[in-house]
Design a protein around this motif. Structure first.
Motif, PDB file in Angstrom:
ATOM      1  N   TYR A  48       0.853  -1.181   0.000  1.00  0.00           N
ATOM      2  CA  TYR A  48       0.000   0.000   0.000  1.00  0.00           C
ATOM      3  C   TYR A  48       0.889   1.231   0.000  1.00  0.00           C
ATOM      4  O   TYR A  48       1.691   1.415   0.920  1.00  0.00           O
ATOM      5  N   GLU A  49       0.778   2.055  -1.014  1.00  0.00           N
ATOM      6  CA  GLU A  49       1.506   3.319  -1.109  1.00  0.00           C
ATOM      7  C   GLU A  49       3.007   3.167  -0.915  1.00  0.00           C
ATOM      8  O   GLU A  49       3.638   3.953  -0.219  1.00  0.00           O
ATOM      9  N   TRP A  73       4.547  -0.403   3.687  1.00  0.00           N
ATOM     10  CA  TRP A  73       3.146  -0.183   4.046  1.00  0.00           C
ATOM     11  C   TRP A  73       2.332  -1.269   3.359  1.00  0.00           C
ATOM     12  O   TRP A  73       2.505  -1.522   2.170  1.00  0.00           O
ATOM     13  N   PHE A  74       1.429  -1.903   4.110  1.00  0.00           N
ATOM     14  CA  PHE A  74       0.698  -3.051   3.595  1.00  0.00           C
ATOM     15  C   PHE A  74      -0.757  -2.995   4.032  1.00  0.00           C
ATOM     16  O   PHE A  74      -1.103  -2.278   4.965  1.00  0.00           O
ATOM     17  N   TYR A  89      -4.557  -2.170   7.946  1.00  0.00           N
ATOM     18  CA  TYR A  89      -3.323  -1.555   7.492  1.00  0.00           C
ATOM     19  C   TYR A  89      -2.176  -1.903   8.428  1.00  0.00           C
ATOM     20  O   TYR A  89      -2.315  -1.880   9.644  1.00  0.00           O
ATOM     21  N   PHE A  90      -1.032  -2.247   7.802  1.00  0.00           N
ATOM     22  CA  PHE A  90       0.170  -2.639   8.524  1.00  0.00           C
ATOM     23  C   PHE A  90       1.360  -1.846   8.012  1.00  0.00           C
ATOM     24  O   PHE A  90       1.347  -1.338   6.900  1.00  0.00           O
ATOM     25  N   MET A  99       0.790  -2.204  13.422  1.00  0.00           N
ATOM     26  CA  MET A  99      -0.581  -2.164  12.918  1.00  0.00           C
ATOM     27  C   MET A  99      -1.296  -0.965  13.519  1.00  0.00           C
ATOM     28  O   MET A  99      -0.999  -0.551  14.639  1.00  0.00           O
ATOM     29  N   SER A 100      -2.258  -0.470  12.797  1.00  0.00           N
ATOM     30  CA  SER A 100      -3.103   0.619  13.271  1.00  0.00           C
ATOM     31  C   SER A 100      -4.390   0.022  13.829  1.00  0.00           C
ATOM     32  O   SER A 100      -5.028  -0.803  13.192  1.00  0.00           O
ATOM     33  N   LEU A 101      -4.753   0.456  15.030  1.00  0.00           N
ATOM     34  CA  LEU A 101      -5.930  -0.104  15.688  1.00  0.00           C
ATOM     35  C   LEU A 101      -6.439   0.868  16.740  1.00  0.00           C
ATOM     36  O   LEU A 101      -5.692   1.661  17.281  1.00  0.00           O
ATOM     37  N   GLY A 102      -7.690   0.745  17.049  1.00  0.00           N
ATOM     38  CA  GLY A 102      -8.273   1.525  18.129  1.00  0.00           C
ATOM     39  C   GLY A 102      -8.952   2.780  17.632  1.00  0.00           C
ATOM     40  O   GLY A 102      -8.833   3.151  16.462  1.00  0.00           O
TER      41      GLY A 102
END
Length: 188
Positions: free
Chosen positions: A138-139, A143-144, A155-156, A166-169
């Motif tokens: 990703y981009e 970035w994945f 997204y990782f 990782m993005s979370l919350g």
């Protein structure tokens, strides 16, 4: 202190992403054979404490785990697995709590069975390798995203030292995928 800059995703960015996804998938299929032959195996281990890899990212998850209700059952890697189950429609979003309990075990067994894996409820290298087949870039570099059911994406990132995050919350906080700690705000 761990810090990662978030990348806001605009509607225009999402549309552009979806347009190039088809072209990217075709290119990935065309080059998959060459990547598999040229790729050096990842050299991660749970003892490192994180989901990690080196070289090409495509095999980073092939040697990770295990996590289960009885092994490393409360950490950020469990949250990652729960998000995969949510993205694929096997777990409700409210079920992401960083704890590998009975509901996560049952969802894991269904996920494994539907993919022809041994449905033992243990998320080890084979299960994670199967999940990794849904990862794409990703981009640009490091970035994945995980492409789940419908338009459910996770997204990782992969940090320069090889650790995945990782993005979370609710605040889209970025945390490393640690086997030894549960640091997302949703981990209670």
């Amino acid at each position: 202190m761990y810090s990662r800059t978030t990348r806001p995703i605009s509607q225009r960015g999402i549309r552009m992403f979806l347009r190039i996804r088809a072209a990217t998938m075709a290119m990935a299929v065309a080059t998959a054979g060459a990547v598999v032959i040229a790729a050096a195996p990842a050299s991660a281990s749970v003892s490192q404490g994180y989901v990690a890899g080196s070289g090409t990212w495509t095999d980073d998850w092939n040697d990770e785990g295990p996590i289960s209700a009885s092994t490393r059952s409360y950490n950020n890697v469990v949250a990652m697995w729960q998000k995969i189950l949510v993205a694929d429609g096997y777990l409700a979003a409210s079920g992401v709590d960083c704890r590998f309990g009975a509901v996560t075990t049952a969802a894991t067994k269904r996920w494994q069975s539907d993919r022809g894996l041994v449905s033992d409820g243990v998320v080890g290298p084979r299960t994670l390798a199967r999940a990794a087949t849904r990862l794409s870039t990703y981009e640009g570099d490091n970035w994945f995203y995980y492409d789940g059911l419908g338009s459910n994406f996770i997204y990782f990132g992969r940090l320069p030292d090889g650790r995945w995050d990782m993005s979370l919350g609710p605040d889209l906080e970025w945390k490393p995928l640690a086997y030894t700690s549960a640091t997302f705000s949703i981990c209670s």
